[in-house]
Design an enzyme around this catalytic site. Structure first.
Site, PDB file in Angstrom:
ATOM      1  N   ILE A 100       0.521   5.893  -2.587  1.00  0.00           N
ATOM      2  CA  ILE A 100       1.831   6.022  -2.451  1.00  0.00           C
ATOM      3  C   ILE A 100       2.516   4.681  -1.799  1.00  0.00           C
ATOM      4  O   ILE A 100       3.319   4.355  -2.046  1.00  0.00           O
ATOM      5  CB  ILE A 100       2.088   7.133  -1.655  1.00  0.00           C
TER       6      ILE A 100
ATOM      7  N   ARG B 297      -2.705   0.755  -1.632  1.00  0.00           N
ATOM      8  CA  ARG B 297      -2.863   1.544  -2.731  1.00  0.00           C
ATOM      9  C   ARG B 297      -2.177   2.803  -2.847  1.00  0.00           C
ATOM     10  O   ARG B 297      -1.308   3.032  -1.561  1.00  0.00           O
ATOM     11  CB  ARG B 297      -4.511   2.168  -2.855  1.00  0.00           C
TER      12      ARG B 297
ATOM     13  N   ASP C 195      -2.196  -3.084   5.819  1.00  0.00           N
ATOM     14  CA  ASP C 195      -3.428  -2.082   5.768  1.00  0.00           C
ATOM     15  C   ASP C 195      -4.476  -2.628   6.206  1.00  0.00           C
ATOM     16  O   ASP C 195      -4.651  -3.733   6.905  1.00  0.00           O
ATOM     17  CB  ASP C 195      -3.735  -1.988   4.004  1.00  0.00           C
TER      18      ASP C 195
ATOM     19  N   LYS D  62       0.067  16.194  10.823  1.00  0.00           N
ATOM     20  CA  LYS D  62       1.586  16.145   9.717  1.00  0.00           C
ATOM     21  C   LYS D  62       2.589  17.030  10.397  1.00  0.00           C
ATOM     22  O   LYS D  62       3.977  16.516  10.211  1.00  0.00           O
ATOM     23  CB  LYS D  62       1.071  16.556   8.252  1.00  0.00           C
TER      24      LYS D  62
ATOM     25  N   TYR E 260      -5.598  17.685   9.668  1.00  0.00           N
ATOM     26  CA  TYR E 260      -4.662  17.059   8.908  1.00  0.00           C
ATOM     27  C   TYR E 260      -3.243  17.688   9.096  1.00  0.00           C
ATOM     28  O   TYR E 260      -2.223  16.973   9.283  1.00  0.00           O
ATOM     29  CB  TYR E 260      -5.060  17.127   7.577  1.00  0.00           C
TER      30      TYR E 260
ATOM     31  N   THR F 102      -2.752  10.887  -6.686  1.00  0.00           N
ATOM     32  CA  THR F 102      -3.367   9.852  -6.268  1.00  0.00           C
ATOM     33  C   THR F 102      -5.025   9.609  -6.052  1.00  0.00           C
ATOM     34  O   THR F 102      -5.379  10.738  -6.084  1.00  0.00           O
ATOM     35  CB  THR F 102      -2.717   9.375  -4.658  1.00  0.00           C
TER      36      THR F 102
ATOM     37  N   ASP G 132      -5.938  -2.836  11.493  1.00  0.00           N
ATOM     38  CA  ASP G 132      -6.174  -1.597  11.609  1.00  0.00           C
ATOM     39  C   ASP G 132      -5.511  -0.786  12.689  1.00  0.00           C
ATOM     40  O   ASP G 132      -5.437  -1.219  13.848  1.00  0.00           O
ATOM     41  CB  ASP G 132      -7.701  -1.401  12.079  1.00  0.00           C
TER      42      ASP G 132
ATOM     43  N   ASN H 138      -3.198  24.452   5.815  1.00  0.00           N
ATOM     44  CA  ASN H 138      -4.006  24.418   4.528  1.00  0.00           C
ATOM     45  C   ASN H 138      -5.287  24.697   5.286  1.00  0.00           C
ATOM     46  O   ASN H 138      -6.060  24.050   6.085  1.00  0.00           O
ATOM     47  CB  ASN H 138      -3.724  23.136   4.031  1.00  0.00           C
TER      48      ASN H 138
HETATM   49  P1  NAD Z   1      -4.403   6.835   0.126  1.00  0.00           P
HETATM   50  O1  NAD Z   1      -5.672   7.182   0.697  1.00  0.00           O
HETATM   51  O2  NAD Z   1      -4.401   6.354  -1.505  1.00  0.00           O
HETATM   52  O3  NAD Z   1      -3.628   5.379   1.144  1.00  0.00           O
HETATM   53  C1  NAD Z   1      -3.551   5.427   2.062  1.00  0.00           C
HETATM   54  C2  NAD Z   1      -3.853   4.015   2.649  1.00  0.00           C
HETATM   55  O4  NAD Z   1      -3.879   4.117   4.089  1.00  0.00           O
HETATM   56  C3  NAD Z   1      -5.126   3.328   2.376  1.00  0.00           C
HETATM   57  O5  NAD Z   1      -4.728   2.054   1.570  1.00  0.00           O
HETATM   58  C4  NAD Z   1      -5.717   3.146   3.651  1.00  0.00           C
HETATM   59  O6  NAD Z   1      -6.463   1.828   3.514  1.00  0.00           O
HETATM   60  C5  NAD Z   1      -4.607   2.943   4.615  1.00  0.00           C
HETATM   61  N1  NAD Z   1      -5.151   3.129   6.083  1.00  0.00           N
HETATM   62  C6  NAD Z   1      -5.767   4.189   6.300  1.00  0.00           C
HETATM   63  N2  NAD Z   1      -6.122   4.079   7.834  1.00  0.00           N
HETATM   64  C7  NAD Z   1      -5.394   2.955   7.959  1.00  0.00           C
HETATM   65  C8  NAD Z   1      -5.383   2.294   9.489  1.00  0.00           C
HETATM   66  N3  NAD Z   1      -6.055   2.700  10.502  1.00  0.00           N
HETATM   67  N4  NAD Z   1      -4.578   1.189   9.413  1.00  0.00           N
HETATM   68  C9  NAD Z   1      -3.946   0.760   8.428  1.00  0.00           C
HETATM   69  N5  NAD Z   1      -3.856   1.210   7.114  1.00  0.00           N
HETATM   70  C10 NAD Z   1      -4.758   2.565   6.987  1.00  0.00           C
HETATM   71  O7  NAD Z   1      -3.416   7.929   0.240  1.00  0.00           O
HETATM   72  P2  NAD Z   1      -2.214   8.241  -0.432  1.00  0.00           P
HETATM   73  O8  NAD Z   1      -2.373   9.520  -1.373  1.00  0.00           O
HETATM   74  O9  NAD Z   1      -1.631   7.133  -0.911  1.00  0.00           O
HETATM   75  O10 NAD Z   1      -1.242   9.109   1.019  1.00  0.00           O
HETATM   76  C11 NAD Z   1      -0.310   8.089   1.487  1.00  0.00           C
HETATM   77  C12 NAD Z   1       0.506   9.031   2.574  1.00  0.00           C
HETATM   78  O11 NAD Z   1       1.046  10.193   2.018  1.00  0.00           O
HETATM   79  C13 NAD Z   1      -0.582   9.411   3.800  1.00  0.00           C
HETATM   80  O12 NAD Z   1       0.235   9.650   4.983  1.00  0.00           O
HETATM   81  C14 NAD Z   1      -0.666  11.030   3.090  1.00  0.00           C
HETATM   82  O13 NAD Z   1      -1.409  11.623   4.299  1.00  0.00           O
HETATM   83  C15 NAD Z   1       0.267  11.252   2.545  1.00  0.00           C
HETATM   84  N6  NAD Z   1       0.471  12.199   1.619  1.00  0.00           N
HETATM   85  C16 NAD Z   1      -0.262  12.327   0.384  1.00  0.00           C
HETATM   86  C17 NAD Z   1      -0.117  13.148  -0.354  1.00  0.00           C
HETATM   87  C18 NAD Z   1      -0.905  13.100  -1.717  1.00  0.00           C
HETATM   88  O14 NAD Z   1      -0.888  14.169  -2.483  1.00  0.00           O
HETATM   89  N7  NAD Z   1      -1.560  12.040  -2.068  1.00  0.00           N
HETATM   90  C19 NAD Z   1       0.216  14.323   0.010  1.00  0.00           C
HETATM   91  C20 NAD Z   1       0.977  14.652   0.999  1.00  0.00           C
HETATM   92  C21 NAD Z   1       1.129  13.580   1.964  1.00  0.00           C
END
Ligand code: NAD
Length: 446
Positions: free
Chosen positions: A217, A215, A236, A356, A352, A387, A259, A346
């Site tokens: 990004i 899902r 995933d 990062k 987190y 998201t 996982d 933050n």
């Molecule tokens: P999301 O929660 O929608 O998706 C993350 C996905 O990672 C999920 O499908 C989840 O099942 C999978 N995941 C989690 N743990 C896992 C594991 N142990 N093994 C395999 N898969 C696993 O998050 P997103 O918003 O799409 O974010 C994606 C990336 O971008 C992340 O690394 C997040 O930290 C980073 N990010 C997002 C934002 C934002 O604004 N959304 C900002 C900065 C960074």
């Protein structure tokens, strides 16, 4: 989640209200659609005397069919202003920047582009030149904040000898693919960067692994890499089941349930890749990530451990095993997903932000050694992206995240995905060790 304010501000009535009250004015950003021209109008190309990039850049742009002019005429609207500042060797010569940008500052179309080309300060010949080249950052970041209307501004440092490795970056920055990238400093080295046979399918024949692809990004990254010609393995957690299968089907790729924090996952992943018809992988995108927010005083240890485990230790362990076993091919690409929280810090996100910032450290500490194997390692650092993760934020923080940037709006998953696809392109072989924010020039950590 819909950005109701942006929709209102772009409506007939909304535009008037926003203007009268001086409220944030989120423009409609130009995003890439197949068949779109790279720019919305001619490129005005200027140079300080003695610049070494104007000629190769003009040739590269003209070969893409872009109209390039070197003298602006009053009333002409430009798609981009590009200035070769590599000839600037002293602060007194910075004046050429003013002379170029002052008369044409208002000549850009909406979502136009500003690109300044320079030399990495550490690669210059002395302190005067290094100082002048470092100054360029202040100019481009300020232009990004001044021009508005979806205009982006970047500084691209090109190492001496790297003149022919800029095309993939120019194409990315000029096009709608970089809609939410602004105020960035990109460093291009000297590795030879062969142009892809087809710029519309630069990843043809490549196998890409995307973690966290069910899902958000990750799903978008899978889709964009597939659009660019890659075969995609969407990975995933087993619980992601149907959503993951759906993403893999849409990308005409494969789903892999794993996982990443399980002890044996890196070895199982390596076994899966080694046994596949490709005998390895070309592109690895470490996108899987989680948040477990609490102030450090209130945080229990499981929140700390799980966030560091998924976001940082898992990519480290996967890289180690795949690299040890030679499963990331020559010409390979590794892309990490950091966050501006890892740059700015933050409240409520010590775990987190630590993870990062660690992703940035992983890129910077590993990229030099990987260069010898022809593998690049870069990261994106997204800001506020619309998201499920950001939809969970308290409304006040969510609105602040959306508005406190030069675009006055959140980014979309596709904006992060397009940036990753640029890193992944064969044409980006000379780009490694970079961290590029996809944040609309967020004020946080800027
Ligand atoms: P999301 O929660 O929608 O998706 C993350 C996905 O990672 C999920 O499908 C989840 O099942 C999978 N995941 C989690 N743990 C896992 C594991 N142990 N093994 C395999 N898969 C696993 O998050 P997103 O918003 O799409 O974010 C994606 C990336 O971008 C992340 O690394 C997040 O930290 C980073 N990010 C997002 C934002 C934002 O604004 N959304 C900002 C900065 C960074």
């Amino acid at each position: 989640m819909a950005d109701r304010y942006a929709n209102f501000a772009n409506s007939g009535v909304g535009r008037a209200v926003v203007k009268r009250l001086g409220l944030p004015d989120p423009p409609r950003l130009r995003r890439y659609r197949a068949g779109d021209p790279l720019t919305t109008g001619p490129v005005l190309l200027g140079a300080a005397p003695g610049g070494r990039l104007a000629d190769p850049v003009r040739k590269q742009l003209e070969s893409t069919g872009i109209e390039v002019t070197e003298t602006g005429t009053e009333g002409t609207r430009h798609g981009a202003l590009i200035f070769d500042a590599t000839g600037i060797a002293d602060s007194t010569q910075l004046r050429s920047l003013f002379d170029f940008f002052h008369p044409y500052a208002r000549s850009l179309h909406s979502s136009g582009r500003v690109i300044v080309l320079g030399t990495q300060p550490e690669l210059t010949t002395g302190p005067r030149e290094a100082t002048a080249q470092r100054s360029l950052e202040g100019l481009t970041r300020s232009i990004g904040k001044e021009f508005g209307r979806g205009v982006t501004a970047q500084l691209v440092y090109v190492a001496p000898g790297g003149e022919n490795g800029v095309e993939s970056t120019l194409r990315f920055l000029l096009s709608g693919r970089s809609a939410y990238v602004s105020g960035q400093v990109i460093r291009i080295g000297t590795a030879s960067a062969p142009a892809p046979a087809d710029w519309e399918k630069p990843l043809a024949g490549k196998l890409a692994l995307v973690t966290g692809a069910a899902r958000g990004i990750g799903a978008s990254i899978a889709g964009i890499l597939a659009r660019d010609g890659a075969e995609v393995i969407a990975l995933d957690v087993p619980g992601a089941g149907d959503a993951l299968a759906d993403v893999a089907n849409k990308a005409k790729g494969r789903a892999l349930q794993l996982d990443l924090t399980a002890e044996d996952s890196p070895a199982r992943l390596a076994g899966y890749l080694a046994a596949g018809p490709h005998g390895g992988v070309d592109i690895v995108v470490h996108n899987a990530g989680i948040t477990r927010d609490k102030t450090i005083a209130r945080m229990d240890e499981s929140r700390w451990d799980s966030v560091i485990g998924v976001n940082l230790t898992a990519p480290e362990r996967v890289n180690d095993v795949l690299l040890e076993q030679g499963l990331i091919k020559r010409g390979g690409r590794i892309v990490g997903v950091a966050s501006i929280a890892g740059i700015a810090g933050n409240r409520g996100q010590t775990n987190y932000a630590t993870s990062k910032a660690g992703v940035i450290g992983l890129v910077q500490s590993t990229a030099p050694a990987l260069a010898e194997r022809g593998i690049t390692f870069n990261a994106v650092a997204p800001g506020f992206i619309e998201t499920a993760m950001t939809a969970k934020m308290p409304i006040g923080l969510r609105e602040a995240g959306r508005r406190l940037n030069s675009m006055s709006q959140g980014g979309l998953p596709v904006d992060v995905a397009e940036t990753i696809a640029w890193f992944a392109s064969p044409g980006s072989a000379a780009i490694t060790g970079n961290v590029v924010r996809v944040c609309g020039q967020s004020l946080l950590g800027a």
